[in-house]
Design a protein around this motif. Sequence first.
Motif, short mmCIF file in Angstrom:
data_model
loop_
_atom_site.label_atom_id
_atom_site.label_comp_id
_atom_site.label_asym_id
_atom_site.label_seq_id
_atom_site.Cartn_x
_atom_site.Cartn_y
_atom_site.Cartn_z
N ALA A 18 39.34 33.48 41.33
CA ALA A 18 39.07 34.90 41.57
C ALA A 18 37.67 35.13 42.13
O ALA A 18 37.45 36.08 42.88
CB ALA A 18 39.25 35.69 40.28
N SER A 19 36.72 34.26 41.80
CA SER A 19 35.36 34.44 42.32
C SER A 19 35.30 34.17 43.82
O SER A 19 34.34 34.56 44.48
CB SER A 19 34.38 33.56 41.57
N HIS A 20 36.30 33.50 44.38
CA HIS A 20 36.30 33.19 45.81
C HIS A 20 37.42 33.90 46.55
O HIS A 20 37.63 33.66 47.73
CB HIS A 20 36.44 31.68 46.02
N VAL A 21 38.15 34.77 45.87
CA VAL A 21 39.26 35.48 46.49
C VAL A 21 38.82 36.91 46.76
O VAL A 21 38.05 37.48 46.01
CB VAL A 21 40.49 35.48 45.55
N LEU A 52 26.37 43.64 44.55
CA LEU A 52 27.34 42.98 45.42
C LEU A 52 28.53 42.56 44.56
O LEU A 52 28.37 41.89 43.54
CB LEU A 52 26.72 41.75 46.08
N ILE A 53 29.74 42.98 44.96
CA ILE A 53 30.94 42.70 44.17
C ILE A 53 32.01 42.06 45.05
O ILE A 53 31.92 42.10 46.28
CB ILE A 53 31.51 43.98 43.53
N THR A 54 33.01 41.48 44.42
CA THR A 54 34.16 40.92 45.12
C THR A 54 35.41 41.61 44.60
O THR A 54 35.55 41.83 43.41
CB THR A 54 34.27 39.40 44.86
N LEU A 81 39.17 45.10 41.18
CA LEU A 81 37.85 44.49 41.03
C LEU A 81 37.80 43.69 39.74
O LEU A 81 38.36 44.10 38.73
CB LEU A 81 36.78 45.58 41.01
N LEU A 82 37.13 42.56 39.77
CA LEU A 82 37.00 41.69 38.60
C LEU A 82 35.71 42.01 37.86
O LEU A 82 34.63 41.97 38.44
CB LEU A 82 37.02 40.23 39.03
#
Length: 127
Positions: A18-21, A52-54, A81-82
């Motif tokens: 999830a940190s890279h998706v 900054l978010i993913t 959002l995670l």
Amino acid sequence: MPMRPDFGSILRQTRAIASHVGETAMWREYVSASAGNPAYGIADETYYSLHLITGLFRPATFEEIQQAGGQILYGDINATLLDVRPEGQDEITWRGTNYRVESDFVPERIMGSSGYRGLLRRGDATA
């Protein structure tokens, strides 16, 4: 004898994936505001904290409008959002466009990982 699933391992894998998706965006978290005083030339001001978010972003309704530079996506965006939960006066800048938080972000659990899902509406550019 079958082995039981290792939920800790599944959770770690989910977090790593999830940190890279998804795509990065800028979360402008509302902090405070001042009313200002026009009589003394003091303008009203809104203060934000930037993060900054993913997240995963997709159109809720697919609408396009014609602008000078061509057609642009117009309408609401669903955001997942995670570990981030924007609230009422927060803004999210995604792909150079500002969106305001239009709904409450509701919790979403995926294999023990916390995430939040909500609706964003295209807004005017702000400084």
